[in-house]
Design a protein around this motif. Sequence first.
Motif, PDB file in Angstrom:
ATOM      1  N   ASP A 153       3.007   9.399  -8.806  1.00  0.00           N
ATOM      2  CA  ASP A 153       2.366   9.691  -7.513  1.00  0.00           C
ATOM      3  C   ASP A 153       2.904   8.850  -6.359  1.00  0.00           C
ATOM      4  OD1 ASP A 153       0.846  11.639  -8.631  1.00  0.00           O
ATOM      5  OD2 ASP A 153      -1.043  10.527  -8.609  1.00  0.00           O
ATOM      6  N   LEU A 154       4.071   8.245  -6.539  1.00  0.00           N
ATOM      7  CA  LEU A 154       4.685   7.559  -5.384  1.00  0.00           C
ATOM      8  C   LEU A 154       4.808   8.580  -4.248  1.00  0.00           C
ATOM      9  CD1 LEU A 154       6.159   5.019  -4.251  1.00  0.00           C
ATOM     10  CD2 LEU A 154       8.279   5.994  -5.149  1.00  0.00           C
ATOM     11  N   TYR A 155       4.382   8.197  -3.036  1.00  0.00           N
ATOM     12  CA  TYR A 155       4.386   9.156  -1.936  1.00  0.00           C
ATOM     13  C   TYR A 155       5.819   9.575  -1.615  1.00  0.00           C
ATOM     14  CZ  TYR A 155      -0.144   6.888  -1.507  1.00  0.00           C
ATOM     15  OH  TYR A 155      -1.372   6.369  -1.790  1.00  0.00           O
ATOM     16  N   PRO A 156       6.054  10.867  -1.453  1.00  0.00           N
ATOM     17  CA  PRO A 156       7.397  11.308  -1.060  1.00  0.00           C
ATOM     18  C   PRO A 156       7.812  10.606   0.236  1.00  0.00           C
ATOM     19  CG  PRO A 156       6.071  13.186  -1.715  1.00  0.00           C
ATOM     20  CD  PRO A 156       5.152  11.995  -1.681  1.00  0.00           C
ATOM     21  N   LEU A 157       9.068  10.252   0.315  1.00  0.00           N
ATOM     22  CA  LEU A 157       9.563   9.405   1.402  1.00  0.00           C
ATOM     23  C   LEU A 157       9.136   9.868   2.803  1.00  0.00           C
ATOM     24  CD1 LEU A 157      11.023   6.790   1.623  1.00  0.00           C
ATOM     25  CD2 LEU A 157      13.179   7.987   1.405  1.00  0.00           C
ATOM     26  N   ASP A 163       4.503   0.966   7.861  1.00  0.00           N
ATOM     27  CA  ASP A 163       4.063  -0.356   7.407  1.00  0.00           C
ATOM     28  C   ASP A 163       3.672  -0.375   5.926  1.00  0.00           C
ATOM     29  OD1 ASP A 163       1.762   1.107   7.549  1.00  0.00           O
ATOM     30  OD2 ASP A 163       0.642  -0.321   8.768  1.00  0.00           O
ATOM     31  N   ASP A 164       3.978   0.686   5.217  1.00  0.00           N
ATOM     32  CA  ASP A 164       3.707   0.723   3.767  1.00  0.00           C
ATOM     33  C   ASP A 164       4.895   0.102   3.036  1.00  0.00           C
ATOM     34  OD1 ASP A 164       3.169   1.233   1.128  1.00  0.00           O
ATOM     35  OD2 ASP A 164       2.806   3.381   1.386  1.00  0.00           O
ATOM     36  N   GLU A 165       4.925  -1.237   3.069  1.00  0.00           N
ATOM     37  CA  GLU A 165       6.093  -1.931   2.533  1.00  0.00           C
ATOM     38  C   GLU A 165       6.257  -1.726   1.038  1.00  0.00           C
ATOM     39  OE1 GLU A 165       6.040  -5.991   3.848  1.00  0.00           O
ATOM     40  OE2 GLU A 165       5.804  -5.342   5.939  1.00  0.00           O
ATOM     41  N   ALA A 166       5.141  -1.598   0.334  1.00  0.00           N
ATOM     42  CA  ALA A 166       5.232  -1.414  -1.116  1.00  0.00           C
ATOM     43  C   ALA A 166       5.977  -0.115  -1.434  1.00  0.00           C
ATOM     44  CB  ALA A 166       3.836  -1.399  -1.729  1.00  0.00           C
ATOM     45  N   SER A 167       5.560   0.988  -0.800  1.00  0.00           N
ATOM     46  CA  SER A 167       6.211   2.273  -1.086  1.00  0.00           C
ATOM     47  C   SER A 167       7.664   2.262  -0.632  1.00  0.00           C
ATOM     48  CB  SER A 167       5.467   3.416  -0.388  1.00  0.00           C
ATOM     49  OG  SER A 167       4.160   3.543  -0.918  1.00  0.00           O
ATOM     50  N   LEU A 168       7.927   1.678   0.531  1.00  0.00           N
ATOM     51  CA  LEU A 168       9.311   1.638   1.023  1.00  0.00           C
ATOM     52  C   LEU A 168      10.192   0.838   0.068  1.00  0.00           C
ATOM     53  CD1 LEU A 168       8.635   1.153   4.844  1.00  0.00           C
ATOM     54  CD2 LEU A 168       9.552   3.202   3.721  1.00  0.00           C
TER      55      LEU A 168
END
Length: 193
Positions: A153-157, A163-168
């Motif tokens: 479920d990682l958010y599509p880019l 500011d979502d540093e974790a996902s980036l």
Amino acid sequence: MIRFTYRHTHCYLLQGSDREKLLAFDAGWPCSPLEYARGVKEAGHRFDRIKWAIVSHFHLDHAGLVRDFQDAGIQCLLFENQGDGIDGMERLIARSYKDYRPIVKDRFISLRTGESRAFLSTIGIAGEVIRTPGHSDDSVSLVTDAGEALIGDLYPLPQVVDDDEASLGSWSAIRELGARHIFPGHAAPFELA
Ligand SMILES: [Zn+2]
């Protein structure tokens, strides 16, 4: 890459060097072993060929069948960032699924993500599992050397906010491993530009 879908969750199966033995990536909804097995069959495979399982994270639509997998003799892996999500998931499940039986935690094979490449190579899969926080702290992705990434479920880019540093950071890590073909847990597969 073998894929089937039920109740809007994509479930994946990978073949090892012994093509009769399968690794499952994600483990369906609670109390739905027959639906899951039907999906495996419709994809042209057999549930009893699944020997190992990795879950992207412990949310009920991705890890609901772990206990059923354990009871079927499937070796379920647990990575270093994953243990903490189990109790919360099971409290939520217990509210709506009366027949749910809890995961047996000491039946997991505990593995560090740093050891995943060596483990996967023993079963004939070239690739590795990396921590990809963002959607949840216990999220992992499996990236194969063929450039495929199973991301749960990682958010599509395009949906990741600045500011979502974790996902980036997770996307950077996926990119660094050379992934091009992305397989999300719910959305359609897409190519990484
Ligand atoms: Zn989730």
